[in-house]
Design a protein around this motif. Structure first.
Motif, PDB file in Angstrom:
ATOM      1  N   TYR A 222       0.830  -1.206   0.000  1.00 30.81           N
ATOM      2  CA  TYR A 222       0.000   0.000   0.000  1.00 30.81           C
ATOM      3  C   TYR A 222       0.865   1.257   0.000  1.00 30.81           C
ATOM      4  N   TYR A 223       2.053   1.152   0.557  1.00 30.39           N
ATOM      5  CA  TYR A 223       2.986   2.288   0.539  1.00 30.39           C
ATOM      6  C   TYR A 223       3.672   2.409  -0.815  1.00 30.39           C
ATOM      7  N   TYR A 224       3.894   1.279  -1.470  1.00 34.19           N
ATOM      8  CA  TYR A 224       4.368   1.345  -2.862  1.00 34.19           C
ATOM      9  C   TYR A 224       3.341   2.092  -3.706  1.00 34.19           C
ATOM     10  N   SER A 225       2.062   1.814  -3.485  1.00 37.73           N
ATOM     11  CA  SER A 225       1.006   2.486  -4.232  1.00 37.73           C
ATOM     12  C   SER A 225       0.982   3.979  -3.916  1.00 37.73           C
ATOM     13  N   ILE A 226       1.101   4.319  -2.638  1.00 40.64           N
ATOM     14  CA  ILE A 226       1.107   5.733  -2.219  1.00 40.64           C
ATOM     15  C   ILE A 226       2.263   6.483  -2.872  1.00 40.64           C
ATOM     16  N   VAL A 227       3.448   5.893  -2.841  1.00 41.08           N
ATOM     17  CA  VAL A 227       4.615   6.552  -3.439  1.00 41.08           C
ATOM     18  C   VAL A 227       4.444   6.669  -4.954  1.00 41.08           C
ATOM     19  N   ALA A 228       3.926   5.620  -5.597  1.00 36.37           N
ATOM     20  CA  ALA A 228       3.710   5.665  -7.050  1.00 36.37           C
ATOM     21  C   ALA A 228       2.768   6.799  -7.440  1.00 36.37           C
TER      22      ALA A 228
END
Length: 406
Positions: A222-228
């Motif tokens: 979910y943090y990968y998604s936020i950063v993306a």
């Protein structure tokens, strides 16, 4: 509880600590129940891990695991080898719709005594524990890895160990390898060659040992998604992670590189950095990592990148039919999406509807996968506390990043 998620900023600089992997925790909890000399640190604080602990510690004749699919599979195998103990293993109404026949048949072929209380092939199960002396069984290779891991985890306690043959193309190798690595770590000999897995019986006492659970890579998604979805230069540090992870979802580091997220490994953490690089389209075979499909699909929608995700046949029997749920909820937001029984296809859409209420279907991953879209537009998550199944601190951690969660 429903909550509205929004943020006025799309630039992040933060550090988040995530508790232990649910997958590793549940495997180690079962091994600890079989071999009490083991000590576990950094246990997941998820509902699923709590249900697993309660189930293993229960002295009741009925054990209710609610929505916890992993606990259902693992405890079925565990209770099958608890000599002179009889339990009824049950769960929620959705759990009673999730098939378990393949695992039950495999255990019964090994000599277990398991019958169905209601509908054949589905929980609740009546399990009469006994010593299992047979040591050979065959499973279809494309079944849920949890069936396979359930058998492997009890194998050291079987009188003659276990020789498990997987018929066909194996789909969930990372989770199988995780199970075998944890067995090896406590001193169990295993062999995995082609489509045959051998686990040898424990002939001596397992020596006292402390095992530390790595933080959960699925939660990191979910943090990968936020950063993306954030501005270039955004950076989130997550702990505690290691580069040579046992978790298949550590493939996130490679997959999200195509969506503009660089991963840097530090001693006990990873640093995610948004860089100006995004693929024109995404095509992933997620056979080995189906649990991150929802997050990737939502990220691609937010980035307006078309994607084709395959290898998703196991998603139809999760907490909900995740493919149909994704189609329904992304369509509400304005997506053009189609699904089959094992794939998802998302086209570019210039529409992003605001203040849409996302239904979560008793599925923690639906809630957390859609939350990062709040960077693009305010979003409502229905039954938001479903996240407690795997990541109870999720909403508090989002607030720490600067999200408003009301």
């Amino acid at each position: 509880m429903n909550c509205k998620v929004s943020t006025s900023d799309s630039f992040f600089k933060a550090a988040i600590n995530i508790t232990g992997s649910k997958s590793e925790t549940n495997r180690l909890l079962l091994l600890q129940a079989l071999f009490p000399s083991l000590t576990i640190e950094n246990i997941s604080n998820s509902d699923d891990a709590g249900v697993m602990q309660k189930g293993l510690a229960s002295n009741e004749t009925v054990v209710d695991i609610h929505h916890a699919g992993t606990a259902m599979r693992f405890l079925t195998a565990y209770f099958a080898v608890q000599e002179e103990r009889e339990v009824v293993l049950t769960g929620s109404s959705r759990m009673k719709e999730r098939p378990i026949k393949i695992l039950v048949e495999a255990l019964n072929q090994l000599g277990a005594q398991i019958t169905y209380e209601e509908n054949e092939g589905y929980p609740p199960l009546r399990i009469s524990g006994k010593q299992l002396t047979k040591d050979k069984v065959t499973l279809p290779a494309d079944v849920s890895s949890q069936y396979i891991s359930a058998l492997l985890l009890i194998a050291p306690k079987l009188k003659n160990g276990l020789e498990l043959t997987l018929d066909g193309k194996i789909t969930s190798i990372p989770y199988i390898q995780m199970t075998l690595a944890l067995l090896e770590e406590i001193g169990v000999k295993t062999v995995f060659k082609e489509n045959v897995i051998k686990v040898f019986p424990i002939t001596e006492e397992v020596l006292p040992k402390t095992l530390t659970v790595e933080s959960d890579w699925s939660s990191a998604s979910y943090y990968y998604s936020i950063v993306a979805l954030s501005k270039t230069g955004s950076q989130i540090e997550l702990s505690s992670y290691k580069e040579n992870s046992l978790q298949g979802d550590s493939a996130l580091a490679t997959l999200y590189k195509q969506m503009g997220v660089d991963t840097t490994y530090k001693k006990n953490s990873i640093v995610l950095t948004k860089v100006p690089h995004e693929a024109a389209s995404i095509e992933f075979d997620l056979t080995k990592t189906p649990d991150i499909a929802q997050t990737i699909a939502v990220t691609c929608f937010g980035l307006q990148i078309p994607c084709a995700l395959s290898g998703l046949h196991t998603l139809k029997i999760k907490e909900t039919d995740r493919l149909e749920a994704l189609k329904t909820e992304l369509t509400k937001l304005g997506a053009s999406i189609s699904v089959t029984d094992k794939a998802l296809f998302l086209e570019v859409s210039n529409t992003l509807n605001s203040h849409v209420a996302i239904d979560t279907y008793n599925d923690h991953r639906m809630a957390m996968a859609f939350a990062p879209l709040a960077i693009k537009t305010p979003i409502i998550i229905n039954d938001a506390m479903v996240v407690s199944k795997s990541y109870p601190d999720f909403w508090e951690d989002l607030k720490a990043l600067g999200f408003e969660v009301l």
